[in-house]
Enzyme design. Structure first.
Site, PDB file in Angstrom:
ATOM      1  N   THR A 134       0.868  -1.175   0.000  1.00  0.00           N
ATOM      2  CA  THR A 134       0.000   0.000   0.000  1.00  0.00           C
ATOM      3  C   THR A 134       0.901   1.219   0.000  1.00  0.00           C
ATOM      4  O   THR A 134       1.973   1.193   0.612  1.00  0.00           O
ATOM      5  CB  THR A 134      -0.895   0.010   1.249  1.00  0.00           C
ATOM      6  OG1 THR A 134      -1.605  -1.221   1.305  1.00  0.00           O
ATOM      7  CG2 THR A 134      -1.880   1.158   1.203  1.00  0.00           C
ATOM      8  N   ASP A 189       7.725  -6.197 -14.340  1.00  0.00           N
ATOM      9  CA  ASP A 189       6.334  -5.785 -14.135  1.00  0.00           C
ATOM     10  C   ASP A 189       6.077  -4.424 -14.756  1.00  0.00           C
ATOM     11  O   ASP A 189       5.525  -3.526 -14.121  1.00  0.00           O
ATOM     12  CB  ASP A 189       6.017  -5.771 -12.638  1.00  0.00           C
ATOM     13  CG  ASP A 189       4.520  -5.902 -12.363  1.00  0.00           C
ATOM     14  OD1 ASP A 189       4.106  -5.684 -11.230  1.00  0.00           O
ATOM     15  OD2 ASP A 189       3.765  -6.209 -13.307  1.00  0.00           O
TER      16      ASP A 189
END
Lengths: 956, 100
Positions: A642, A753
């Site tokens: 997060t 990614d």
């Protein structure tokens, strides 16, 4: 121009798509029709003798003019999407030997005029929509050897006179609507070897005279309505294939079938056969497929079946068989599929089943088997389907099952298995379905389930599982169904579950979960039914601990107090554990010391500053500024993290990334990794300023990016209008950052990614790559070091996914997908739509430019640049990695598309290229000449660009 | 020579091996022409049944002549579980000959 030429032109006119396909059929420019496509002439008479237009997608109809080609010997119009009726005039082709109109959409009746074709040997009208009866006049064709009318809509009876044809060798009538019975004259077809009436509406019985059909090699009367018993005389047949499947045959299996040594396939399935399986069937040592499923067979399975040494498929499911599974099955070395489901078998699984090393599918669902799973199962390395469900198995699930690496379905549900779920199940990387429901399993869920990267259905319901839901389950991108109701799970529902974008079915009801249901990423699509029965869980239903319901207000308050107290204690324990661990790392803990305060003093949270930008701040400052990472400061989510915004006094804002899933033994490795990453600095990479190991989790400190991610701008709720130049500059920045990682870092780094949400944009919309390097640390939860595919659906290089072989070209592929996003404004994956496949299909039909984002069309001065960028994106996403450019090459091309003044501004001082050299349009050639470019810079760059241009031309 | 339907492509399945020559063949032929077969159960039981084809002379002058099974592609889009028929052929030098 002859009559035959005119006939061909008439035929062309009646076809539908002839514009491109039969271009050379043109009497105005070339009246030598013998040279036309598909037309073959006799050398002497120059007449058309053969017409071969198969698989040309012609469409349209067959013209009656075909009858004017009176010398035709062969017509092949197979697979051309022809409609209409077969013209009667075809009967005028008196010399015809071969007629193939199969795989079209012809309708209407079979013309009676075919009987005029006295030379015809081969007639194939298969796979059309022909109706009406089989013309009995076909028997007037004296030399007809092959008659294939399969897969049409023919009705009526098979003409009895057809059975008296002594020339016919092949009779294919499969898949029609024929009625009537099999004639007792069936064996008058004395030369026939292929008799196939599968899938019709034939009634009556198998004729007693069937044994006289000694020329038959294939006899298939499956899926009709044949009744009565199988006649004893069937034993006189010499067939290799005997298929009586899907009829209404009654009585017992005749023992005489066991003498039919020539049988390769014996299929008596889906009938109403009764009685035992004759042991003599074991004498069929050359039979590869034995199907007896879907009958009412009784008694035990004969051990003699173990003598069928060539057997590959044995399906005995859905009968009334009882007794044990024979040990002798272990002798079947070629056995590929064994299906014994839905019988009354008891006893245990024989250990020597593991000798069937070719076994691919093993199904004993719905019996009364007991005992445990043999450990020797691990030698069944070819197994993809294992179904032991709905039995009385007990004991533990063997760790060895995790070594059957090819499994895609593992169903052990509805048994009495106990003990823990073995972590080795997580090794089954091809598993699609895992069903362990309705057992007595206990203990925690293995975190290794996060490695089941192919899993679609995960059902662990109705067990006694305890512990928490592993956050690693959030890594399962293909997961559609997660069923874990009626267990004893506790803790909160991990936020990471919201990353399972494929999830459509979720059931966590009747556990002991607590906390709040995650609200982000549309997780609220799951109704209360998914969460009921968790008394400590806060949700939006009546009776929930946080739902305002006056009569229970005190009880709710009390529960809230319990939850808070529990959470507080857990947090405190976590802090103590971390402190203890840190203390034990640095020095030995004093004996007798039990005071928490001393523990804290010995092992305070660790803050490491990698760059001086943050030197003046402490962890306390950071925690105070964010109110201990309060939710209101959250600016983003990731699969395992997060991100929070933090504004510090006298400093630029920073972004704090909070990581999950760190295990104690990985901390040192984690720090080593971060120190490496922290040493990387480039203007187009997000800088890692520092990190901290705290009770709140491991924290990473980065520059704060004011404009968020590219994903936010392109696809977010507040879509920002990005003009073409801005998009191009974003692409340039991302490309240069990636080129730095690939070519200028030591060691080289593959990002793994690359996607639009990992491209962050600062206040000037310059691109900065983020989330590089740490993916490698996060995933080392496996006990042995082996790489598996990381990335995000829609961006993953298919070659990397297939081979797990990682190199920088995988990032190039992902970057190509990002380019497509910039060009089109579309998401890489949107529901079931895949952007790359969309663009490829547009490229096939030359309509790629239709997909351009309107904002790009409006703001781009030179659409040729857009087209070139498309071509570059398609090069990056080439299937073969070696055909993809390097990121250095990609960056160069993108820079060349920028307007010249800006390219100079953006060029780093270290690179002394004159990018104008790449501009080769006419309008700017003079500019190049005027600048008098240096000789030593021209050749390498120009040579590269030419090569690139060649590749573009090939891909176009 | 014409081998069945060209539209049904033949897929080589597996090698079965040369079958031994047996002497019951003539008797079998003879029995197929007898009347009233059913009433003589004892005798018919001895001659019912089938044997693998004998490829010994099936390939003419070409040798070795091997018995193989071939599968006829019949898969349809609507019925993936459809079982495809199999038959025997005699093979030599990658050529297929009909069984005798």
């Amino acid at each position: 121009f002859s009559e035959e030429g005119q006939a061909l032109m008439a035929m062309k006119a009646s076809f539908g798509n002839m514009a491109d396909t039969l271009l050379d059929w043109d009497d105005a420019h070339n009246d030598d029709f013998c040279s036309w496509r598909g037309v073959f002439c006799d050398n002497v008479s120059l007449t058309v003798v053969s017409l071969n237009l198969s698989s040309l997608n012609l469409g349209g109809e067959i013209s009656p003019a075909i009858g004017d080609l009176g010398n035709l010997q062969s017509i092949d119009l197979q697979g051309s999407k022809l409609t209409g009726q077969i013209p009667d005039e075809i009967g005028n082709c008196a010399a015809l030997v071969h007629l193939d109109l199969s795989d079209n959409q012809l309708y209407g009746d079979i013309p009676f005029s075919l009987s005029k074709l006295k030379q015809l040997e081969f007639l194939n009208l298969k796979s059309n929509q022909l109706t009406g009866p089989i013309p009995s006049t076909l028997t007037q064709i004296p030399n007809l050897k092959t008659l294939d009318l399969a897969r049409n809509r023919l009705t009526g009876e098979i003409p009895r006179i057809l059975y008296w044809n002594e020339v016919l060798q092949y009779l294919g009538l499969r898949g029609n609507m024929l009625s009537g019975t099999l004639s007792p004259d069936i064996c008058q077809l004395t030369n026939l070897w292929y008799f196939d009436v599968r899938g019709n509406n034939l009634t009556g019985t198998v004729p007693d005279s069937i044994g006289n059909c000694t020329s038959f090699e294939i006899l298939d009367i499956s899926y009709n309505r044949i009744t009565g018993e199988i006649p004893y005389n069937i034993g006189f047949l010499q067939v290799a294939t005997l298929s009586l499947q899907g009829n209404r045959l009654t009585g017992e299996i005749p023992e005489v079938i066991g003498l039919m040594q020539a049988l390769a396939i014996l299929d008596l399935s889906e009938n109403e056969l009764v009685g035992p399986i004759p042991p003599i069937l074991g004498n069929l040592t050359f039979t590869g497929k034995l199907y007896l499923h879907g009958n009412m067979l009784t008694g035990s399975i004969p051990p003699e079946l173990g003598n069928m040494s060539k057997l590959s498929y044995l399906q005995l499911n859905d009968n009334h068989l009882e007794g044990n599974i024979p040990n002798e099955f272990g002798k079947l070395e070629h056995l590929f599929e064994l299906n014994l489901a839905n019988n009354h078998l008891d006893g245990t699984i024989p250990h020597n089943i593991s000798s069937c090393t070719a076994l691919n599918q093993f199904n004993v669902h719905g019996n009364q088997l007991s005992g445990s799973i043999p450990l020797s199962f691990r030698s069944l390395e070819s197994l993809t389907y294992l179904n032991l469900s709905a039995n009385n198995f007990k004991g533990i699930i063997p760790v060895e099952l995790g070594h059957i690496i090819n499994l895609d379905t593992l169903d052990l549900s509805s048994n009495n298995f106990s003990g823990n779920v073995p972590a080795s199940v997580g090794f089954l990387e091809h598993l699609l379905t895992l069903n362990l429901s309705h057992n007595h399993l206990d203990g925690p869920l293995p975190a290794e389930f996060g490695n089941l990267r192919s899993i679609q259905i995960l059902d662990l319901s109705f067990n006694n599982l305890s512990g928490i839901i592993p956050p690693e389950i959030g890594q399962l991108q293909n997961l559609m169904s997660l069923i874990m109701n009626n267990n004893d799970l506790h803790g909160k529902i991990p936020d990471q579950l919201t990353n399972c974008f494929s999830l459509t079915s979720l059931n966590l009801s009747y556990n002991n979960l607590s906390g709040v249901i995650p609200s982000m990423k549309n997780f609220s699509r799951f109704s209360a039914d998914s969460f009921l029965g968790n008394s400590l869980l806060c949700g939006d239903w009546l009776g929930s601990i946080c739902c305002p319901y006056v009569p229970k207000s005190r009880e709710i308050f009390s529960r809230v107090a319990v939850v808070c107290l529990t959470l507080g204690i857990m947090i405190l324990l976590a802090m103590v554990i971390v402190a203890f661990y840190r203390s034990s790392q640095s020095k030995r803990l004093r004996k007798g010391s039990s005071r928490t305060g001393q523990g804290m003093l010995n092992g305070p949270p660790k803050l490491v500053i990698l760059h001086m930008d943050m030197a003046i701040h402490t962890l306390d400052d950071i925690m105070r500024s964010t109110e201990n990472l309060n939710e209101k400061y959250i600016i983003g989510y990731g699969a395992s993290s997060t991100v929070y915004k933090c504004v510090l006094k006298n400093s630029r804002p920073i972004a704090i990334k909070r990581l999950y899933n760190q295990q104690a033994h990985n901390l040192r490795e984690f720090e080593t990794e971060l120190e490496t990453v922290g040493s990387i600095r480039h203007r187009n990479l997000v800088t890692l300023h520092g990190y901290a190991l705290t009770p709140y989790g491991n924290l990473l400190f980065y520059d704060y990016m004011a404009n968020g991610s590219l994903w936010d701008l392109l696809h977010g709720p507040l879509k920002v209008k990005l003009d073409w130049e801005t998009r191009l500059r974003i692409a340039v920045g991302a490309a240069e950052g990636l080129a730095y990682l690939h070519h200028d870092c030591n060691p080289r780094i593959v990002h793994r990614d690359i996607k639009s949400s990992n491209i962050l944009l600062d206040e000037t919309f310059e691109a900065h790559l983020s989330d590089f390097g740490t993916a490698k640390c996060i995933s080392t939860t496996r006990t042995h070091a082996s790489t598996y595919v990381l990335g995000t659906i829609g961006y993953i290089d298919p070659e990397y996914a297939r081979t797990s072989r990682l190199n920088e070209k995988s990032d190039v592929y992902s970057f190509g997908i990002v380019l497509l996003e910039l060009l089109t404004g579309k998401k890489a994956v949107d529901n079931e739509s895949n952007l790359h496949q969309l663009i490829l299909s547009k490229a096939d039909s030359n309509t790629v430019m239709e997909t351009v984002d309107p904002e790009v069309s409006i703001t781009c001065i030179d659409l040729a640049h857009v087209k070139k960028t498309f071509q570059l994106a398609l090069l990056c996403t080439k299937k073969n990695p070696s055909e993809r450019p390097t990121m250095h090459e990609v960056a160069r091309v993108l820079v060349s598309l920028l307007p010249s003044p800006l390219s100079k501004i953006l060029a780093p001082p270290a690179k002394k290229f004159d990018y104008a050299h790449f501009v080769i349009e006419k309008g700017q050639q003079r500019k190049v000449e005027e600048q008098k470019p240096q000789q030593d810079n021209i050749l390498p760059n120009a040579q590269w660009f030419v090569r690139f241009g060649d590749v573009i031309s090939k891909s176009t | 020579t014409q081998l069945g339907s060209p539209s049904a492509s033949m897929i080589l399945q597996n090698h079965v091996g040369i079958a031994d020559h047996h002497h019951d063949h003539d008797q079998l032929k003879h029995s197929s022409t007898m009347d009233n077969i059913g009433s003589r159960r004892g005798r018919t039981l001895q001659i019912a049944g089938s044997r693998l084809p004998d490829c010994m002379h099936a390939c003419g002058s070409c040798s070795p002549c091997r018995l193989v099974t071939v599968s006829f592609a019949c898969a349809s889009l609507t019925d993936e579980s459809e079982s495809c028929p199999m038959s025997y052929r005699c093979m030599c030098d990658n050529k297929s000959y009909p069984i005798p």
